[in-house]
Write an enzyme that holds these catalytic residues in place. Structure first.
Site, mmCIF file in Angstrom:
data_model
loop_
_atom_site.group_PDB
_atom_site.id
_atom_site.type_symbol
_atom_site.label_atom_id
_atom_site.label_comp_id
_atom_site.label_asym_id
_atom_site.label_seq_id
_atom_site.Cartn_x
_atom_site.Cartn_y
_atom_site.Cartn_z
ATOM 1 N N GLU A 172 0.838 -1.218 0.000
ATOM 2 C CA GLU A 172 0.000 0.000 0.000
ATOM 3 C C GLU A 172 0.863 1.255 0.000
ATOM 4 O O GLU A 172 0.775 2.099 0.894
ATOM 5 C CB GLU A 172 -0.954 -0.010 1.197
ATOM 6 C CG GLU A 172 -2.000 -1.116 1.084
ATOM 7 C CD GLU A 172 -3.083 -1.040 2.152
ATOM 8 O OE1 GLU A 172 -2.884 -0.366 3.173
ATOM 9 O OE2 GLU A 172 -4.148 -1.666 1.941
ATOM 10 N N GLU A 361 -5.382 -8.405 -1.121
ATOM 11 C CA GLU A 361 -6.054 -8.230 0.172
ATOM 12 C C GLU A 361 -7.510 -7.894 -0.093
ATOM 13 O O GLU A 361 -7.816 -7.045 -0.923
ATOM 14 C CB GLU A 361 -5.468 -7.065 0.988
ATOM 15 C CG GLU A 361 -4.143 -7.339 1.619
ATOM 16 C CD GLU A 361 -3.695 -6.202 2.548
ATOM 17 O OE1 GLU A 361 -4.561 -5.517 3.131
ATOM 18 O OE2 GLU A 361 -2.479 -6.000 2.662
HETATM 19 C C1 BGP Z 1 -4.354 -3.007 4.845
HETATM 20 C C2 BGP Z 1 -3.012 -3.489 5.287
HETATM 21 C C3 BGP Z 1 -3.008 -4.728 6.064
HETATM 22 C C4 BGP Z 1 -4.252 -5.010 6.859
HETATM 23 C C5 BGP Z 1 -5.529 -4.510 6.258
HETATM 24 C C6 BGP Z 1 -6.734 -4.477 7.157
HETATM 25 O O1 BGP Z 1 -4.378 -1.640 4.781
HETATM 26 O O2 BGP Z 1 -2.145 -3.687 4.188
HETATM 27 O O3 BGP Z 1 -1.803 -4.796 6.767
HETATM 28 O O4 BGP Z 1 -4.113 -4.898 8.185
HETATM 29 O O5 BGP Z 1 -5.388 -3.243 5.694
HETATM 30 O O6 BGP Z 1 -6.673 -3.361 7.979
HETATM 31 P P1 BGP Z 1 -6.888 -3.459 9.543
HETATM 32 O O7 BGP Z 1 -5.922 -4.453 10.005
HETATM 33 O O8 BGP Z 1 -6.615 -2.114 10.073
HETATM 34 O O9 BGP Z 1 -8.291 -3.885 9.722
#
Ligand code: BGP
Length: 462
Positions: A172, A361
């Site tokens: 990201e 993701e």
């Molecule tokens: C993305 C990241 C991840 C992950 C995901 C979910 O932005 O790349 O590392 O954590 O989001 O977010 P969160 O964990 O804050 O729910």
């Protein structure tokens, strides 16, 4: 029955700092993640001996990976996205020689995946960098960090050249704009000029990693990784439509540089209008010409923008602070759920770049309830993922080339934004809680069996 293309990669995605724990084991150095106990938007808290945070143990994947990989294999995974912790390889970031114990750990991890026929997709830097580089050099604000990163990248490409053929540079990368410490190792109060200069260094480093990967592992493919932050105009008012186009440029800028190798005109204009002047050398321009082989992205939500200030209130918990869409429902964390947006985004990216896409993701963070008999009936997660995957299938029928899908957090892990364990994404439940209690035992949720069927039928069961 509609299925996905042959060879489509199915699996899940995790990140070192959110699963491994063992934060000082085998010579690992402190990372930015280790000093941000409250998550990617949280303040930096210097470590003192004996203190502890939820990420120090996380879900203990560092020690339990064989058992966890066996569970992924049971679901039929053909791919697992992991990240290498830069600080296991170069603990302070600036050493001349890598840490052998750290390199050996990932050898074992990749061997375990190979034993289960699971293809690794490896992120070089997932929301962390050596804290030493931040303290001593000013993180990505310092041009020297490019060289440190290139050395790290070359070290891991060389070491794992026979084991890893799919790579990603920075997780990201566009999040550096919203969370400068996490993205580029700069204090939150840094000026936009400082942040963009650091981002420029990171983009050059990403391109140098692409070049190194192509040289060292000719049969590998390396991609970028964007937070797919698709933005809609709140209304059809032309000003709103243009505002949405500009808002989309804030993330497309990264993809444009990484795919096309040059800064886009709209960005140069924005720098001029905002009196931002970056130092970009001829050598940098040459480096940027090494462009990525495929585009990967995360997808959780969409948002809206408007030029109408009275409507410009911020969405609760929406990490991009966009205006809520009145047509969408939100998760418990305020992330607006939009499966059709995923089809739109896939088409937008394909139209723009004509490069293969990888959804690395996607998932629903939710609180799970363990029933008296130990079962976890997470139909909300099944519905979320099913609806999104149906749209992926539609996009493939639209002609979009999609390499694979790795859902976020196939096993419960520490959340990035708030460093919580109660925000769960997994098909596999982990008995660990926000206060650090729990046995760390793993158990299968209802969604485990659902995903297993999806993979076994290559999407036909959706
Ligand atoms: C993305 C990241 C991840 C992950 C995901 C979910 O932005 O790349 O590392 O954590 O989001 O977010 P969160 O964990 O804050 O729910």
């Amino acid at each position: 029955m509609k299925t996905f293309p042959d060879g489509f990669l199915w699996g899940g995605a995790i990140a070192a700092n959110q699963v491994e724990g063992a934060y000082l084991t085998d010579g690992k150095g402190l990372s930015t993640s280790d000093v941000q106990p409250q998550g990617v938007f949280g303040a930096v808290v210097e470590r003192v001996p004996g203190d502890s945070g939820i990420k120090d143990v996380a879900i203990d994947f560092y020690h339990r990976y064989p058992q966890d990989i066996a569970l992924f294999a049971e679901m039929g995974f053909s791919c697992l996205r992991v990240s290498v912790a830069w600080t296991r390889i170069f603990p302070n970031g600036d050493e001349n020689a890598p840490n052998e114990a750290g390199l050996a750990y990932y050898d074992k991890l990749f061997d375990e995946l190979a034993a289960h026929n699971i293809t690794p997709l490896v992120t070089l830097s997932h929301y962390e960098m050596p804290w030493g580089l931040v303290k001593q050099y000013g993180g990505w604000g310092n041009r020297k960090t490019i060289g440190f990163f290139e050395r790290y990248a070359r070290t891991v490409f060389t070491r794992y050249q026979n084991k890893v053929k799919l790579w990603l540079t920075f997780n990201e990368i566009n999040m550096s704009l919203h969370a400068p410490m996490t993205g580029v190792g700069l204090p939150e109060e840094s000026s936009r000029e400082q942040v963009y200069q650091a981002i420029h260094h990171q983009l050059v480093a990403s391109a140098l990693a692409v070049k190194a990967c192509h040289e060292i592992i000719p049969d590998a493919r390396i991609g970028n990784m964007l937070l797919g932050g698709l933005v809609y105009p709140l209304t059809c008012k032309p000003d709103d439509v243009f505002a949405a186009l500009q808002e989309n440029h804030t993330w497309q800028f990264f993809g444009d540089v990484q795919c096309r190798g040059v800064y886009p005109g709209y960005m140069l204009r924005w720098f001029r209008d905002n009196h931002i002047s970056l130092t970009i050398t001829d050598e940098d321009r040459e480096a940027l010409r090494s462009t990525i082989d495929f585009i990967s992205f995360s997808y959780y939500m969409t948002g809206c923008v408007t030029t109408d200030e009275t409507l410009n209130q911020k969405a609760r918990g929406n990490i991009l602070n966009m205006v809520p869409n009145p047509h969408l429902q939100s998760s418990e964390w305020g992330w607006q759920i939009d499966p059709v947006g995923l089809r739109t985004l896939l088409n937008v990216l394909w139209d723009r770049y004509q490069k293969p896409l990888f959804i690395v993701e996607n998932g629903l963070g939710a609180k799970d309830n363990v029933e008296a008999d130990g079962s976890i009936n997470d139909d909300y997660r099944i519905n979320y993922l099913n609806d999104h995957l149906v749209q992926v299938r539609e996009a493939i029928e639209d002609g979009v080339e999609v390499m694979g899908y790795t859902s976020w957090g196939p096993i419960d892990l520490v959340s990035a934004s708030k460093a919580e364990l109660s925000k769960r994404y997994g098909f596999i439940y982990v008995d660990r809680h926000d206060d650090g209690s729990g046995t760390l035992a793993r158990s299968r949720k209802k969604s485990f069996w659902w995903y297993k069927d999806v993979i076994a039928s290559n999407g036909g069961s959706l």
